[in-house]
Design an enzyme around this catalytic site. Structure first.
Site, short mmCIF file in Angstrom:
data_model
loop_
_atom_site.label_atom_id
_atom_site.label_comp_id
_atom_site.label_asym_id
_atom_site.label_seq_id
_atom_site.Cartn_x
_atom_site.Cartn_y
_atom_site.Cartn_z
CB CYS A 115 -0.83 0.22 1.29
SG CYS A 115 -1.82 1.52 1.51
CB CYS A 119 2.40 4.15 5.85
SG CYS A 119 0.94 4.57 6.58
CB CYS A 169 -6.28 1.19 6.84
SG CYS A 169 -5.32 2.99 6.72
CG PHE A 217 -2.95 31.14 2.32
CD1 PHE A 217 -3.14 30.79 1.09
CD2 PHE A 217 -1.73 31.78 2.71
CE1 PHE A 217 -2.22 31.34 0.20
CE2 PHE A 217 -1.09 32.38 1.74
CZ PHE A 217 -1.10 32.06 0.43
CG ASN A 229 -8.13 25.09 11.83
OD1 ASN A 229 -8.91 24.44 12.48
ND2 ASN A 229 -6.69 25.03 11.83
CD GLU A 272 -8.98 29.86 1.18
OE1 GLU A 272 -8.74 29.12 0.11
OE2 GLU A 272 -8.22 29.76 2.19
CG ASN A 296 -4.53 34.17 -7.08
OD1 ASN A 296 -4.12 33.74 -6.30
ND2 ASN A 296 -4.59 34.40 -8.38
CG ASP A 325 -2.61 26.78 7.51
OD1 ASP A 325 -1.62 26.30 7.14
OD2 ASP A 325 -3.71 26.58 8.00
CB CYS A 358 1.66 21.34 4.37
SG CYS A 358 1.06 22.10 2.84
#
EC number: 2.1.1.190
Length: 465
Positions: free
Chosen positions: A99, A102, A181, A318, A323, A339, A367, A388, A421
């Site tokens: 898989c 991971c 999983c 963003f 959140n 956003e 944008n 973010d 990220c």
């Protein structure tokens, strides 16, 4: 030379000890895809090509088989492990290695976090010539059952005896034949086999390529990508399955805008941020963090680093569905959320009203990949920024701040918290903020949002006098 160690390793073959024909390599480090990295030695004892070996860990001596050769490097997979690393552990999942969900289950969790922290530090140094004044303690939490969002592929495979529902196989378009999983919540993992059986009974089983799942605090939503309308018998099957497994079905006949709830209609997805008294409703296709437990800790740390005061005006770039915006609104005078998606800004506004903070918030759709210094000027002065961005980073925002700093024509936020990220785009943007906009990188650290994968989430604090 010691005997080969038959450990569970992705792509490894452990039929016996290393043969004389299999090259031997000492592994020095891991790259960003969790591959072991070593340098081959030529017949004269001189350093040769860099070899990237899937399934190998730092400190190990392995034999390997190359499947791609380039002038300066090779890509390979482990054949045998001659000297295992102390960081190696036995994968929990029976499908690890096949898989593609991971890539690091064979690596001890503490080592996973340490390696991600080093990846962050290396990116900051090599791409921006920066070292943070402090490295924050890593944010980490449960390493199993954490994945509250997933996109599962559906494939009717006659050779496998029916329908497969799961992640893609590693580096393949095939669907892994998985019946459980370990990173999905237990109730979702237990649903994989019944879900297969359900799809096999549907009239459109070969015209439903994808199921997207989103787990909320009260219900789990399953979005079925349907290429043809379902019939009355299908509707009955879906309702019975939803009642039996306590899920909500949504149907998506075309693009994301066509997603609509099917059954039941009296439940709503949400997640909570208890520290700030926030309940966040969302649709299953809205962007939300995969790991709800880690998200709670991340929001708390971000706000403590930003340290908003009651008189502050804060810009949340963003902002998604709010959140960070909504918790910030509990503490600051005003929070402006920007956003790129009008759909998400509408959801953020609705969530602000739901939580009674709409009097301290406003939202706009822009944008942010094309934002300019003039655009930031037009928004007015802010005491603090929270940024973010997606993987592409916040290049235009960073350039705009640098331009404002160099022109001396406007106030700049004294503090910026940047949630990333992608460590390479964070490093790029950090270079602009420090070297051109006059900020200091006060601290940075990793957020283990995706255990057992090579994905590196991080948070950084910038300050300017």
């Amino acid at each position: 030379m010691s005997e080969a160690v038959p450990l569970s390793t992705p792509g490894a073959s452990h039929a016996g000890a290393a043969t004389d024909r299999a090259p031997v390599l000492d592994i020095d480090s891991l790259d960003m895809e969790a591959r072991g990295v070593g340098r081959a030695v030529d017949e004269n004892g001189e350093p040769g090509k860099v070899i990237f070996v899937e399934g190998a860990l730092p400190g190990e001596r392995v034999t390997y088989s190359s499947f791609r050769r380039k002038p300066t490097y090779e890509q390979a997979q482990v054949v045998d492990i001659l000297r295992p690393s102390v960081m190696r552990t036995r994968p929990k999942c029976a499908f690890f290695g096949t898989c593609g969900g991971c890539s690091m289950q064979h690596l001890d969790m503490r080592a996973q976090v340490a390696i991600k922290q080093r990846v962050l530090e290396d990116n900051l140094w090599h791409l921006a010539k920066l070292r943070a004044e402090a490295m924050f303690a890593p944010i980490h939490g449960p390493s199993w059952g954490y994945r509250y969002r997933a996109r599962l592929t559906v494939r009717h495979v006659a050779k496998k005896g029916g329908v497969l529902v799961g992640f893609h196989e590693k580096k393949s378009s095939y669907v892994a034949d998985m019946t459980s999983c370990e990173v999905l919540p237990p109730h979702v993992s237990a649903m994989l086999v019944p879900l297969r059986r359900l799809v096999e009974q549907l009239s459109i089983r070969d015209r439903m390529p994808q199921i997207e799942l989103a787990v909320g605090s009260q219900v789990t939503a399953l979005v079925l990508r349907v290429l043809e309308p379902i019939n009355a018998a299908d509707e009955t099957l879906l309702r019975e399955f939803a009642d039996a497994h306590r899920v909500q079905f949504w149907l998506q006949p075309k693009g994301p805008d066509t997603v609509a709830p099917f059954y039941p209609l009296d439940v709503q997805l949400d997640y909570t941020l208890p520290e700030f008294g926030i309940r966040m409703p969302f649709k299953p296709t809205d962007f939300t963090q995969v790991n709800h437990q880690i998200n709670r800790v991340l929001v708390g740390r971000a706000l403590r680093l930003l340290a908003p005061e009651r008189g502050d005006r804060v810009l949340d770039l963003f902002c998604g569905i709010g959140n960070f915006t909504l918790p910030l609104a509990r503490l600051a005078r005003e929070v402006v959320g920007i956003e790129g998606s009008e759909t998400l800004t509408s959801r953020a506004l609705a969530n602000a009203k739901e939580n009674g903070v709409d009097g301290h918030t406003s939202f706009a759709s822009r944008n942010l990949f094309e934002v300019t210094a003039d655009d930031l000027h037009a928004l007015g002065a802010f005491d603090k920024f929270l940024v973010d961005p997606p993987r592409e980073g916040a290049l235009a925002v960073s350039k705009a701040l640098a331009e404002i700093a160099q022109s001396g024509e406007g106030p700049l936020p004294a503090r910026i918290v940047y949630v990333s990220c992608n460590p390479s785009t964070l490093a790029r943007d950090a270079g602009l903020l420090v070297h051109e906009a006059g900020y200091r990188l006060k601290g940075a650290g990793v957020v283990n949002m995706f255990p057992h994968t090579s994905h590196v989430e991080s948070i950084a604090l910038f300050e300017r006098d």
